[in-house]
Motif scaffolding. Structure first.
Motif, PDB file in Angstrom:
ATOM      1  N   TYR A 288      -1.697   1.332   4.401  1.00 47.46           N
ATOM      2  CA  TYR A 288      -2.775  -0.825   4.450  1.00 47.46           C
ATOM      3  C   TYR A 288      -4.134  -0.362   5.624  1.00 47.46           C
ATOM      4  CZ  TYR A 288      -2.766  -4.928   4.615  1.00 47.46           C
ATOM      5  OH  TYR A 288      -3.779  -6.611   4.498  1.00 47.46           O
TER       6      TYR A 288
ATOM      7  N   GLN B 216      -7.227   1.389   5.104  1.00 41.88           N
ATOM      8  CA  GLN B 216      -8.133   0.893   4.691  1.00 41.88           C
ATOM      9  C   GLN B 216      -9.098  -1.008   4.981  1.00 41.88           C
ATOM     10  OE1 GLN B 216      -6.222  -2.024   0.805  1.00 41.88           O
ATOM     11  NE2 GLN B 216      -4.926  -1.326   2.074  1.00 41.88           N
TER      12      GLN B 216
ATOM     13  N   LYS C  91      -5.237   7.742   5.772  1.00 47.74           N
ATOM     14  CA  LYS C  91      -4.152   7.514   4.582  1.00 47.74           C
ATOM     15  C   LYS C  91      -3.328   9.149   4.734  1.00 47.74           C
ATOM     16  CE  LYS C  91      -8.731   5.425   3.064  1.00 47.74           C
ATOM     17  NZ  LYS C  91      -9.688   5.775   2.095  1.00 47.74           N
TER      18      LYS C  91
ATOM     19  N   SER D  14       0.947  -1.543  -0.026  1.00 50.82           N
ATOM     20  CA  SER D  14       0.257   0.150  -0.056  1.00 50.82           C
ATOM     21  C   SER D  14       0.707   1.104   0.071  1.00 50.82           C
ATOM     22  CB  SER D  14      -0.748  -0.140   1.335  1.00 50.82           C
ATOM     23  OG  SER D  14      -2.136  -1.316   1.098  1.00 50.82           O
TER      24      SER D  14
END
Length: 267
Positions: A227, A230, A242, A221
């Protein structure tokens, strides 16, 4: 789980020595009394999980009295996994194999609760698939992780400890393995006993699994936090993760047994 990081309290030299003792996962198989693909089934193990695993807690004394786990393990020694028809079949198979052997190790009196116990549990105990020996370490590091390259596997294989992901109450199946892996990742990441997100201080308290296997998550990611984002169910936390607004602190790993102890002398 990750033996390379289990020995934090011992010297680097000892850790290197332990790794050099590991065997590789087999690539070819030669069962003495082979069974066909149509004869092989995960049903026995599925029944054990349904009967004796509740919300991740494992009733090891009950499993020790249940012949179905051993029947499944006997099948593994007689089955050649190279006959499996697809990646999904192989992935589900090897996850189930790992979890069955991890359970068997506890029943046989091994335990990952101490440094020496972790060596014995992950490396010093061989099991058999298709007539070939394999240990838990090599299953994870030489087969599952490099062959399938799916970080969600880290949330599906269970090392019989409280800080591990919860053991599912059923087997992984080829037709649902992708969905099951998503569920396992989501459950683990949103479990406040494993991971916590302080939205005021902007600190992500993450499981040591994310530390031990950080390169797998980053490769997937771009960053560890992306990661995790998500699967986080809180949309604001996910959005901030993020954009890497959180800093990460890894929490201590609890090697206490993930269920009811089986009264047998530990090895």
């Amino acid at each position: 789980m990750d033996i390379r990081r289990l020995f934090l309290s011992v010297s680097l030299a000892l850790a290197i020595g332990l790794q050099s003792a590991c065997s590789s996962a087999p690539r070819s198989f030669a069962p003495l009394e082979p069974i066909s693909l149509s004869e092989f089934s995960s049903q026995y193990f599925d029944e054990v999980l349904h009967a004796h695993v509740k919300d991740g807690l494992v009733n090891y004394p009950a499993i020790a009295q249940d012949d179905r786990l051993q029947l499944f393990i006997w099948q593994l020694d007689r089955f050649n996994p190279n006959m499996l028809p697809s990646r999904q079949h192989s992935l589900a198979f090897w996850i189930n194999v790992y979890n069955a052997f991890a359970m068997k190790g506890i029943i046989d009196g091994y335990s990952p609760q101490t440094v020496w116990g972790r060596y014995r549990y992950f490396i010093g105990r061989d099991y058999y698939v298709g007539g070939r020996p394999v240990n838990l370490y090599s299953l994870e590091h030489d087969l599952l992780i490099p062959d399938f390259r799916d970080p969600r596997i880290h949330f599906a294989i269970v090392c019989a400890s409280r800080s591990c992901p919860k053991l599912a109450s059923g087997v992984y199946s080829p037709d649902r393995v992708d969905e099951q892996l998503d569920d396992s990742a989501r459950i683990f990441i949103n479990d406040p006993t494993k991971n916590r997100f302080d939205s005021i201080q902007k600190i992500a308290y993450l499981s040591k699994i994310f530390d031990w296997f950080e390169k797998d998550f980053v490769a997937h990611s771009g960053s560890l936090l992306k990661y995790v984002a998500q699967y986080v169910t809180d949309p604001k936390v996910a959005r901030d993760l993020k954009t890497n607004r959180y800093r990460v602190e890894f929490v201590d790993y609890d090697w206490t047994l993930n269920g009811i102890a089986y009264a047998r002398q530990l090895r």
